[in-house]
Motif scaffolding. Structure first.
Motif, mmCIF file in Angstrom:
data_model
loop_
_atom_site.group_PDB
_atom_site.id
_atom_site.type_symbol
_atom_site.label_atom_id
_atom_site.label_comp_id
_atom_site.label_asym_id
_atom_site.label_seq_id
_atom_site.Cartn_x
_atom_site.Cartn_y
_atom_site.Cartn_z
ATOM 1 N N ARG A 196 10.338 60.578 56.736
ATOM 2 C CA ARG A 196 11.774 60.495 56.483
ATOM 3 C C ARG A 196 12.513 60.977 57.714
ATOM 4 N NH1 ARG A 196 14.986 59.927 52.026
ATOM 5 N NH2 ARG A 196 17.083 60.833 52.093
ATOM 6 N N LEU A 197 13.293 60.089 58.297
ATOM 7 C CA LEU A 197 14.117 60.426 59.456
ATOM 8 C C LEU A 197 15.513 60.816 58.982
ATOM 9 C CD1 LEU A 197 13.192 57.550 61.936
ATOM 10 C CD2 LEU A 197 12.013 59.722 61.540
ATOM 11 N N SER A 198 16.098 61.772 59.669
ATOM 12 C CA SER A 198 17.469 62.171 59.388
ATOM 13 C C SER A 198 18.281 62.185 60.667
ATOM 14 C CB SER A 198 17.503 63.559 58.736
ATOM 15 O OG SER A 198 16.918 63.539 57.459
ATOM 16 N N CYS A 199 19.565 61.946 60.525
ATOM 17 C CA CYS A 199 20.481 61.970 61.666
ATOM 18 C C CYS A 199 21.724 62.742 61.246
ATOM 19 C CB CYS A 199 20.838 60.555 62.083
ATOM 20 S SG CYS A 199 22.119 60.437 63.345
ATOM 21 N N ALA A 200 22.000 63.814 61.964
ATOM 22 C CA ALA A 200 23.189 64.618 61.695
ATOM 23 C C ALA A 200 24.271 64.254 62.694
ATOM 24 C CB ALA A 200 22.851 66.098 61.793
ATOM 25 N N ALA A 201 25.439 63.885 62.186
ATOM 26 C CA ALA A 201 26.545 63.456 63.040
ATOM 27 C C ALA A 201 27.644 64.506 63.075
ATOM 28 C CB ALA A 201 27.106 62.136 62.531
ATOM 29 N N PHE A 255 32.955 60.467 60.132
ATOM 30 C CA PHE A 255 31.692 59.868 59.709
ATOM 31 C C PHE A 255 31.893 58.797 58.649
ATOM 32 C CE2 PHE A 255 27.183 59.783 59.440
ATOM 33 C CZ PHE A 255 26.846 59.617 58.102
ATOM 34 N N SER A 256 32.761 59.041 57.695
ATOM 35 C CA SER A 256 32.940 58.110 56.577
ATOM 36 C C SER A 256 33.571 56.797 57.001
ATOM 37 C CB SER A 256 33.776 58.765 55.480
ATOM 38 O OG SER A 256 35.059 59.098 55.981
ATOM 39 N N ALA A 309 20.842 49.264 58.630
ATOM 40 C CA ALA A 309 22.209 49.758 58.770
ATOM 41 C C ALA A 309 22.835 49.959 57.397
ATOM 42 C CB ALA A 309 23.058 48.803 59.599
ATOM 43 N N ILE A 310 23.815 50.840 57.365
ATOM 44 C CA ILE A 310 24.561 51.096 56.137
ATOM 45 C C ILE A 310 26.033 51.200 56.485
ATOM 46 C CG2 ILE A 310 24.169 53.610 56.331
ATOM 47 C CD1 ILE A 310 23.994 53.609 53.208
ATOM 48 N N GLY A 311 26.862 50.487 55.743
ATOM 49 C CA GLY A 311 28.286 50.505 55.996
ATOM 50 C C GLY A 311 28.945 51.698 55.339
ATOM 51 N N TRP A 312 30.263 51.812 55.566
ATOM 52 C CA TRP A 312 30.950 52.928 54.909
ATOM 53 C C TRP A 312 31.270 52.608 53.459
ATOM 54 C CZ3 TRP A 312 33.551 50.845 59.357
ATOM 55 C CH2 TRP A 312 34.578 49.942 59.056
ATOM 56 N N VAL A 313 31.069 51.360 53.065
ATOM 57 C CA VAL A 313 31.197 50.990 51.661
ATOM 58 C C VAL A 313 29.864 51.293 50.993
ATOM 59 C CG1 VAL A 313 31.563 49.126 50.018
ATOM 60 C CG2 VAL A 313 32.858 49.200 52.171
ATOM 61 N N VAL A 314 29.895 52.088 49.966
ATOM 62 C CA VAL A 314 28.670 52.500 49.290
ATOM 63 C C VAL A 314 27.896 51.284 48.810
ATOM 64 C CG1 VAL A 314 27.728 53.746 47.317
ATOM 65 C CG2 VAL A 314 29.638 54.691 48.589
ATOM 66 N N GLY A 315 26.616 51.271 49.131
ATOM 67 C CA GLY A 315 25.743 50.205 48.673
ATOM 68 C C GLY A 315 25.605 49.063 49.644
ATOM 69 N N ASN A 316 26.357 49.063 50.705
ATOM 70 C CA ASN A 316 26.307 47.982 51.679
ATOM 71 C C ASN A 316 25.252 48.306 52.729
ATOM 72 O OD1 ASN A 316 26.924 45.717 53.125
ATOM 73 N ND2 ASN A 316 28.784 46.541 54.033
ATOM 74 N N THR A 317 24.083 47.681 52.588
ATOM 75 C CA THR A 317 22.982 47.942 53.508
ATOM 76 C C THR A 317 22.393 46.637 54.023
ATOM 77 O OG1 THR A 317 21.381 48.030 51.698
ATOM 78 C CG2 THR A 317 22.364 50.115 52.370
ATOM 79 N N TYR A 318 21.688 46.746 55.142
ATOM 80 C CA TYR A 318 21.048 45.567 55.725
ATOM 81 C C TYR A 318 19.788 46.021 56.443
ATOM 82 C CZ TYR A 318 20.600 40.997 57.857
ATOM 83 O OH TYR A 318 20.139 39.761 58.210
ATOM 84 N N ASP A 365 24.975 60.399 53.400
ATOM 85 C CA ASP A 365 25.668 61.426 52.639
ATOM 86 C C ASP A 365 26.935 61.761 53.414
ATOM 87 O OD1 ASP A 365 26.614 63.751 51.448
ATOM 88 O OD2 ASP A 365 24.627 64.515 51.003
ATOM 89 N N ASN A 366 28.048 61.217 52.978
ATOM 90 C CA ASN A 366 29.295 61.426 53.710
ATOM 91 C C ASN A 366 29.782 62.874 53.624
ATOM 92 O OD1 ASN A 366 29.356 58.789 54.562
ATOM 93 N ND2 ASN A 366 30.835 58.124 53.001
ATOM 94 N N ALA A 367 29.366 63.605 52.603
ATOM 95 C CA ALA A 367 29.758 65.014 52.489
ATOM 96 C C ALA A 367 29.048 65.872 53.523
ATOM 97 C CB ALA A 367 29.455 65.522 51.084
ATOM 98 N N LYS A 368 27.840 65.446 53.906
ATOM 99 C CA LYS A 368 27.053 66.215 54.875
ATOM 100 C C LYS A 368 27.013 65.563 56.250
ATOM 101 C CE LYS A 368 24.005 68.228 51.376
ATOM 102 N NZ LYS A 368 22.599 68.400 50.914
#
Length: 123
Positions: A19-24, A29-30, A50-59, A73-76
């Protein structure tokens, strides 16, 4: 100053998971699409997910569909890449990237990049 800091890379056997993580930080961020790219030795950097800022939008690129899952996680201010059923051909340096545009596959669409984290999958 914008910073993207990846973590979670390592050495794993084929069939395993990472599991990779990226802290911005330093950006709204949102309001950014987030993506993972990878670059193997001697090859060009390629789009992974990729993941957009619209929840559920992935590719996803075809080679990782059904094995990798991107989430945010837009809160983190974090974006993650869960990688399952890893293959030796997944070996590469993985980069986190941020874009103010909607989901794009091209590296030039991304404004900010992390330093990368090495993922090595042994046969």
């Amino acid at each position: 100053q914008v910073q993207l800091i990846e973590s979670g890379g390592g050495l794993v056997q084929a069939g395993g998971s990472l599991r990779l993580s990226c802290a911005a930080s330093g950006l709204t961020f949102s309001r950014h699409s987030m993506a993972w790219f990878r670059q193997a030795p001697g090859k060009e950097r390629e789009f992974v997910a990729a993941i957009g800022w619209v929840v559920g939008n992935t590719y996803y690129t075809d080679s990782v569909k059904g094995r990798f899952t991107i989430s945010r996680d837009n809160a983190k201010n974090t974006v993650s890449l869960q990688m399952n059923m890893l293959k030796p051909e997944d070996t590469a340096v993985y980069y986190c990237a941020a874009s103010q545009q909607l989901i794009r596959l091209e590296t030039r669409a991304y404004d900010y990049w992390g330093q990368g984290t090495q993922v090595t999958v042994s046969a």
